[in-house]
Design an enzyme around this catalytic site. Structure first.
Site, PDB file in Angstrom:
ATOM      1  N   ARG A   1     -14.719  -6.732  -0.018  1.00  8.77           N
ATOM      2  CA  ARG A   1     -13.979  -6.481   1.244  1.00  8.77           C
ATOM      3  C   ARG A   1     -13.355  -5.076   1.190  1.00  8.77           C
ATOM      4  NH1 ARG A   1      -8.360  -5.049   2.559  1.00  8.77           N
ATOM      5  NH2 ARG A   1      -7.901  -5.875   4.602  1.00  8.77           N
TER       6      ARG A   1
ATOM      7  N   GLY B   1     -10.717  -2.562   3.273  1.00  6.09           N
ATOM      8  CA  GLY B   1      -9.712  -2.524   4.334  1.00  6.09           C
ATOM      9  C   GLY B   1      -9.707  -1.189   5.054  1.00  6.09           C
ATOM     10  N   ASP B   2      -8.608  -0.916   5.719  1.00 10.51           N
ATOM     11  CA  ASP B   2      -8.499   0.300   6.519  1.00 10.51           C
ATOM     12  C   ASP B   2      -8.159   1.538   5.687  1.00 10.51           C
ATOM     13  OD1 ASP B   2      -5.990  -1.051   6.058  1.00 10.51           O
ATOM     14  OD2 ASP B   2      -5.058   0.512   7.280  1.00 10.51           O
TER      15      ASP B   2
ATOM     16  N   THR C   1      -0.235   1.136   6.877  1.00 12.73           N
ATOM     17  CA  THR C   1      -0.145   0.025   5.927  1.00 12.73           C
ATOM     18  C   THR C   1      -0.005  -1.267   6.710  1.00 12.73           C
ATOM     19  OG1 THR C   1       1.277  -1.115   4.354  1.00 12.73           O
ATOM     20  CG2 THR C   1       2.322   0.589   5.684  1.00 12.73           C
TER      21      THR C   1
ATOM     22  N   THR D   1       0.846  -1.209   0.000  1.00 14.68           N
ATOM     23  CA  THR D   1       0.000   0.000   0.000  1.00 14.68           C
ATOM     24  C   THR D   1       0.875   1.251   0.000  1.00 14.68           C
ATOM     25  OG1 THR D   1      -1.822  -1.074   1.122  1.00 14.68           O
ATOM     26  CG2 THR D   1      -1.560   1.268   1.577  1.00 14.68           C
TER      27      THR D   1
HETATM   28  N1  ASP Z   1      -3.913  -2.007   4.775  1.00 12.92           N
HETATM   29  C1  ASP Z   1      -4.213  -2.554   3.475  1.00 12.92           C
HETATM   30  C2  ASP Z   1      -5.520  -3.285   3.543  1.00 12.92           C
HETATM   31  O1  ASP Z   1      -5.746  -4.001   4.503  1.00 12.92           O
HETATM   32  C3  ASP Z   1      -3.145  -3.463   2.975  1.00 12.92           C
HETATM   33  C4  ASP Z   1      -1.766  -2.866   2.958  1.00 12.92           C
HETATM   34  O2  ASP Z   1      -1.429  -2.024   3.764  1.00 12.92           O
HETATM   35  O3  ASP Z   1      -0.995  -3.232   2.073  1.00 12.92           O
HETATM   36  O4  ASP Z   1      -6.277  -3.219   2.626  1.00 12.92           O
END
Ligand code: ASP
Length: 337
Positions: free
Chosen positions: A222, A224-225, A244, A194
């Protein structure tokens, strides 16, 4: 540390009530030396430096922290090495679904998009949501309809595809079929990738942004954060954070907001607050990852609990500083107004 020239410059700026611009970026935690080639390392360093230079040029030209964040992230979204924009990871059913968010700390305005698959630079769409809609977050087809209304040219979903990410999905699907539990499979997928950026402009305004393809083998829909304000991204007048890592954990602890809250309400330093959330809280719950943290005084921390995290910063000396592994030494600027 800043050299003497930068120190003097910063002191003079402070006297005039101005601030030395600063820009921090990350290109994802979870980097493992064993899965890297010298070419990948060189490519990542070059991309991080380009991103820092482009973002910093905005700050030097007197543009806002939000401009710098958007510009730095766009460079990394366009680079296939990172899990954002082109080069995003694949969902379980072989698609790329992108998430991004941006926040202007000076106004607390924020914008986010999730689950888009035809927008070349999701960070720019997140910014459009922030600036040209009454909303904070838009998802899927609705976000793409809004993108078209805003004059974005949509790309074919195949634009995001890279063979490397496709092979990562095939491996995950094989493990899935072999009955490896989901948590173990997610733990094995260390290559998060990310991207995120934080900036302080010459008026002392802070901004934060994050963009991602999410996690390999994630289920359709889905989220994510990264596009969730307070989880993967947060900025206010005092602090900016981009995270990340394993997003479900970042959401559950409201990671980005929690780091800022520790700095503003508990008076913790960027280092203490970052460590408490990234090196203590999240691993204790079973998650992993990293973050970049910027205080309004120019204090910085870049905590992570994986073997590496693509990261870098650029400040008064105009020279990009980048690092990949935990063993890489990355001198940080001293806090200063
Ligand atoms: N935080 C990101 C997610 O869960 C993944 C990442 O940081 O690469 O979607």
């Amino acid at each position: 540390m800043f050299d003497a020239v930068a120190d003097v410059q910063d002191g003079e700026l402070a006297l005039r009530g101005e601030h030395a611009p600063l820009l921090l970026i990350h290109g994802g935690a979870g980097v493992e030396r064993a899965s890297m080639t010298p070419q990948m390392e060189a490519g990542a360093r070059a991309a991080l430096e380009l991103s820092l230079r482009k973002g910093y040029a905005e700050l030097e030209a007197g543009k806002t922290a939000t401009d710098a964040v958007a510009s730095a992230i766009t460079v990394l979204e366009d680079d296939p090495l990172f899990n954002a924009g082109k080069g995003a990871v694949f969902t379980h059913d072989g698609k790329n679904e992108l998430d991004a968010s941006i926040m202007d700390g000076s106004t607390l305005a924020a914008g986010a998009v999730a689950g888009v698959h035809r927008v070349r630079n999701p960070i720019l769409l997140a910014r459009a949501v922030m600036e040209h809609s009454p909303h904070v977050m838009m998802v899927g087809d609705g976000a793409e309809t809004f993108a078209t209304e805003q004059g974005f040219k949509l790309v074919d979903p195949s634009y995001f595809r890279t063979d490397r990410r496709w092979q990562e999905l095939q491996k995950a699907l094989k493990d899935d079929a072999a009955g490896v539990p989901l948590t173990e499979r997610l733990m094995a997928l260390k290559h998060f990738g990310t991207v995120g950026a934080l900036a302080r402009d010459s008026e002392g305004r802070l901004a934060a942004g994050t963009s991602t393809g999410g996690m390999t083998d994630k289920r359709y829909g889905r989220v994510g954060d990264s596009p969730i304000i307070g989880a993967g991204t947060y900025a206010d007048a005092a602090c900016a954070v981009s995270g990340t890592g394993w997003g479900e954990f970042y959401i559950r602890v409201s990671a980005a907001r929690e780091i800022c809250m520790r700095m503003t309400e508990l008076n913790e330093s960027a280092e203490q607050a970052g460590k408490a959330v990234i090196n203590d809280e999240i691993p204790q719950m079973g998650g992993d990852g990293g973050a970049i943290v910027l205080g309004a005084d120019g204090s910085i921390s870049m905590p992570f609990n994986t073997e590496g995290m693509y990261r870098g910063w650029i400040g008064a000396d105009g020279v990009p500083h980048v690092a990949i592994y935990s063993s890489d030494v990355l001198d940080l600027p001293q806090p200063m107004h």
